[in-house]
Design a protein around this motif. Sequence first.
Motif, PDB file in Angstrom:
ATOM      1  N   ASP A 224       0.822  -1.207   0.000  1.00  0.00           N
ATOM      2  CA  ASP A 224       0.000   0.000   0.000  1.00  0.00           C
ATOM      3  C   ASP A 224       0.856   1.256   0.000  1.00  0.00           C
ATOM      4  OD1 ASP A 224      -2.082  -1.814   0.301  1.00  0.00           O
ATOM      5  OD2 ASP A 224      -3.007  -0.758   1.985  1.00  0.00           O
ATOM      6  N   GLU A 225       1.952   1.220   0.747  1.00  0.00           N
ATOM      7  CA  GLU A 225       2.776   2.415   0.922  1.00  0.00           C
ATOM      8  C   GLU A 225       3.314   2.958  -0.404  1.00  0.00           C
ATOM      9  OE1 GLU A 225       2.593   0.304   4.789  1.00  0.00           O
ATOM     10  OE2 GLU A 225       2.920  -0.313   2.703  1.00  0.00           O
ATOM     11  N   ALA A 226       3.484   2.085  -1.391  1.00  0.00           N
ATOM     12  CA  ALA A 226       3.982   2.556  -2.682  1.00  0.00           C
ATOM     13  C   ALA A 226       3.051   3.603  -3.278  1.00  0.00           C
ATOM     14  CB  ALA A 226       4.144   1.386  -3.643  1.00  0.00           C
ATOM     15  N   TYR A 227       1.752   3.430  -3.048  1.00  0.00           N
ATOM     16  CA  TYR A 227       0.768   4.298  -3.684  1.00  0.00           C
ATOM     17  C   TYR A 227       0.559   5.602  -2.916  1.00  0.00           C
ATOM     18  CZ  TYR A 227       0.327   0.010  -6.207  1.00  0.00           C
ATOM     19  OH  TYR A 227       0.621  -1.093  -6.955  1.00  0.00           O
ATOM     20  N   GLU A 228       1.310   5.763  -1.825  1.00  0.00           N
ATOM     21  CA  GLU A 228       1.373   7.029  -1.102  1.00  0.00           C
ATOM     22  C   GLU A 228       2.718   7.716  -1.318  1.00  0.00           C
ATOM     23  OE1 GLU A 228      -1.055   8.355   0.585  1.00  0.00           O
ATOM     24  OE2 GLU A 228      -2.467   6.676   0.568  1.00  0.00           O
ATOM     25  N   ASP A 229       3.605   7.064  -2.047  1.00  0.00           N
ATOM     26  CA  ASP A 229       4.976   7.553  -2.218  1.00  0.00           C
ATOM     27  C   ASP A 229       5.063   8.430  -3.471  1.00  0.00           C
ATOM     28  OD1 ASP A 229       8.007   6.926  -1.360  1.00  0.00           O
ATOM     29  OD2 ASP A 229       7.849   7.068  -3.546  1.00  0.00           O
ATOM     30  N   GLU A 230       5.522   9.651  -3.300  1.00  0.00           N
ATOM     31  CA  GLU A 230       5.530  10.604  -4.417  1.00  0.00           C
ATOM     32  C   GLU A 230       6.484  10.170  -5.523  1.00  0.00           C
ATOM     33  OE1 GLU A 230       5.956  15.390  -5.334  1.00  0.00           O
ATOM     34  OE2 GLU A 230       5.932  14.659  -3.253  1.00  0.00           O
ATOM     35  N   TRP A 231       7.629   9.611  -5.155  1.00  0.00           N
ATOM     36  CA  TRP A 231       8.593   9.146  -6.171  1.00  0.00           C
ATOM     37  C   TRP A 231       7.969   8.081  -7.064  1.00  0.00           C
ATOM     38  CZ3 TRP A 231      11.021   4.174  -6.354  1.00  0.00           C
ATOM     39  CH2 TRP A 231      12.055   4.066  -7.289  1.00  0.00           C
ATOM     40  N   PHE A 232       7.298   7.114  -6.471  1.00  0.00           N
ATOM     41  CA  PHE A 232       6.676   6.032  -7.241  1.00  0.00           C
ATOM     42  C   PHE A 232       5.493   6.552  -8.047  1.00  0.00           C
ATOM     43  CE2 PHE A 232       3.531   2.532  -7.471  1.00  0.00           C
ATOM     44  CZ  PHE A 232       4.255   1.648  -8.258  1.00  0.00           C
ATOM     45  N   MET A 233       4.619   7.330  -7.410  1.00  0.00           N
ATOM     46  CA  MET A 233       3.412   7.781  -8.095  1.00  0.00           C
ATOM     47  C   MET A 233       3.725   8.791  -9.195  1.00  0.00           C
ATOM     48  SD  MET A 233       1.051   5.898  -7.074  1.00  0.00           S
ATOM     49  CE  MET A 233      -0.151   6.705  -8.142  1.00  0.00           C
ATOM     50  N   ARG A 234       4.826   9.532  -9.082  1.00  0.00           N
ATOM     51  CA  ARG A 234       5.220  10.413 -10.181  1.00  0.00           C
ATOM     52  C   ARG A 234       5.579   9.583 -11.411  1.00  0.00           C
ATOM     53  NH1 ARG A 234       6.552  15.935 -11.121  1.00  0.00           N
ATOM     54  NH2 ARG A 234       5.392  16.267  -9.184  1.00  0.00           N
ATOM     55  N   GLN A 235       6.206   8.423 -11.198  1.00  0.00           N
ATOM     56  CA  GLN A 235       6.485   7.535 -12.326  1.00  0.00           C
ATOM     57  C   GLN A 235       5.198   7.030 -12.964  1.00  0.00           C
ATOM     58  OE1 GLN A 235       9.530   4.457 -11.331  1.00  0.00           O
ATOM     59  NE2 GLN A 235       9.824   5.704  -9.503  1.00  0.00           N
ATOM     60  N   ILE A 236       4.217   6.685 -12.142  1.00  0.00           N
ATOM     61  CA  ILE A 236       2.948   6.204 -12.685  1.00  0.00           C
ATOM     62  C   ILE A 236       2.250   7.328 -13.455  1.00  0.00           C
ATOM     63  CG2 ILE A 236       0.703   5.220 -12.127  1.00  0.00           C
ATOM     64  CD1 ILE A 236       3.151   3.363 -11.650  1.00  0.00           C
ATOM     65  N   GLN A 237       2.230   8.531 -12.878  1.00  0.00           N
ATOM     66  CA  GLN A 237       1.607   9.668 -13.541  1.00  0.00           C
ATOM     67  C   GLN A 237       2.265   9.940 -14.895  1.00  0.00           C
ATOM     68  OE1 GLN A 237       2.185  13.426 -11.573  1.00  0.00           O
ATOM     69  NE2 GLN A 237       0.489  14.405 -12.653  1.00  0.00           N
ATOM     70  N   ASP A 238       3.583  10.037 -14.901  1.00  0.00           N
ATOM     71  CA  ASP A 238       4.271  10.346 -16.142  1.00  0.00           C
ATOM     72  C   ASP A 238       4.293   9.139 -17.081  1.00  0.00           C
ATOM     73  OD1 ASP A 238       4.604  12.907 -15.296  1.00  0.00           O
ATOM     74  OD2 ASP A 238       6.708  12.703 -14.738  1.00  0.00           O
ATOM     75  N   GLY A 239       4.181   7.934 -16.520  1.00  0.00           N
ATOM     76  CA  GLY A 239       4.007   6.753 -17.364  1.00  0.00           C
ATOM     77  C   GLY A 239       2.687   6.792 -18.115  1.00  0.00           C
ATOM     78  N   ILE A 240       1.635   7.265 -17.461  1.00  0.00           N
ATOM     79  CA  ILE A 240       0.343   7.420 -18.134  1.00  0.00           C
ATOM     80  C   ILE A 240       0.446   8.434 -19.262  1.00  0.00           C
ATOM     81  CG2 ILE A 240      -2.009   8.316 -17.821  1.00  0.00           C
ATOM     82  CD1 ILE A 240      -1.971   7.003 -15.013  1.00  0.00           C
ATOM     83  N   LEU A 241       1.087   9.571 -18.978  1.00  0.00           N
ATOM     84  CA  LEU A 241       1.225  10.602 -20.012  1.00  0.00           C
ATOM     85  C   LEU A 241       2.095  10.117 -21.166  1.00  0.00           C
ATOM     86  CD1 LEU A 241       1.641  13.745 -17.730  1.00  0.00           C
ATOM     87  CD2 LEU A 241      -0.430  12.939 -18.881  1.00  0.00           C
ATOM     88  N   TRP A 242       3.168   9.408 -20.839  1.00  0.00           N
ATOM     89  CA  TRP A 242       4.024   8.848 -21.902  1.00  0.00           C
ATOM     90  C   TRP A 242       3.246   7.844 -22.744  1.00  0.00           C
ATOM     91  CZ3 TRP A 242       5.534   3.846 -22.936  1.00  0.00           C
ATOM     92  CH2 TRP A 242       6.534   3.694 -23.919  1.00  0.00           C
ATOM     93  N   ALA A 243       2.485   6.975 -22.079  1.00  0.00           N
ATOM     94  CA  ALA A 243       1.703   5.968 -22.813  1.00  0.00           C
ATOM     95  C   ALA A 243       0.640   6.613 -23.679  1.00  0.00           C
ATOM     96  CB  ALA A 243       1.066   4.988 -21.821  1.00  0.00           C
ATOM     97  N   ALA A 244       0.160   7.790 -23.272  1.00  0.00           N
ATOM     98  CA  ALA A 244      -0.833   8.522 -24.050  1.00  0.00           C
ATOM     99  C   ALA A 244      -0.213   9.315 -25.198  1.00  0.00           C
ATOM    100  CB  ALA A 244      -1.615   9.470 -23.142  1.00  0.00           C
ATOM    101  N   GLY A 245       1.106   9.290 -25.308  1.00  0.00           N
ATOM    102  CA  GLY A 245       1.791  10.025 -26.354  1.00  0.00           C
ATOM    103  C   GLY A 245       1.996  11.482 -26.041  1.00  0.00           C
TER     104      GLY A 245
END
Length: 252
Positions: A224-245
């Motif tokens: 659970d703690e991963a999804y409260e971690d800014e370093w990890f969630m920034r990767q997920i956020q920017d991974g979504i934007l990258w995947a969206a082109g």
Amino acid sequence: MPQSFRVLVFSRTKAYRHNSIPAGIRALHRLSSISASGQQPFVVDDSEDPALFSPESLSAYRVIVLLQCSGEFLDSTQLGALRGFVQAGNGIVAIHCASFAMQSSEWYGRLIGAVFDNHPEPQLGLVKFLDPKHPIMSRACVHHDKTDRLAEQHQQKAHGERIWKDEWYNFKTHPRMTSAGLHMLLGVDESSYKGGTHGEDHPISWSQTFDGGRCFYTSLGHFDEAYEDEWFMRQIQDGILWAAGLAGNLGD
């Protein structure tokens, strides 16, 4: 005001089910809320209904997040719809256990980039930043450098590294052997924990263009703690934007 795009967060499991799935769903909805005031807003729908995997339903989305999916979570027709979604130029973000899913499908394994084999007990390990300038990693790594200096002094770690607790996945085939097109983003130092099988070169996160679309995979995210971690969630956020082109539009 920038036009938003839609993201489907899909978390159906037919084998092992991670307890952190609800935390991941909440975190992705938070990212959506935060994005509303930015330059790349997106709206999140979460579901475990495989009936959504039809060409008509998936046409509403630009990115699918496979959040901890496991086992044969799609039938052949639904998998065909996923394949069509990728071939239409859309994006996939696959998290942790998604590499344990759909092992009957060679195409799915190549989409994710590797197939899970096993893992030792969760423990601390040393994550290495393999490409901190990649669009998925750059903002996360800048945040790490700015906020983790004191921790570095205590933990004696260098820039470009982070101590992290997770399940350290071993894969059936080394990811570099799965596809020459994988762009490695993170690795783990096997000397920092027990149970690794890939030696000095053990990738744990990567991106690729594949079959007309884009896929970002991270094997992190067990707790659970991963999804409260800014370093990890920034990767997920920017991974979504990258995947969206939209990687070229990322700002600070």
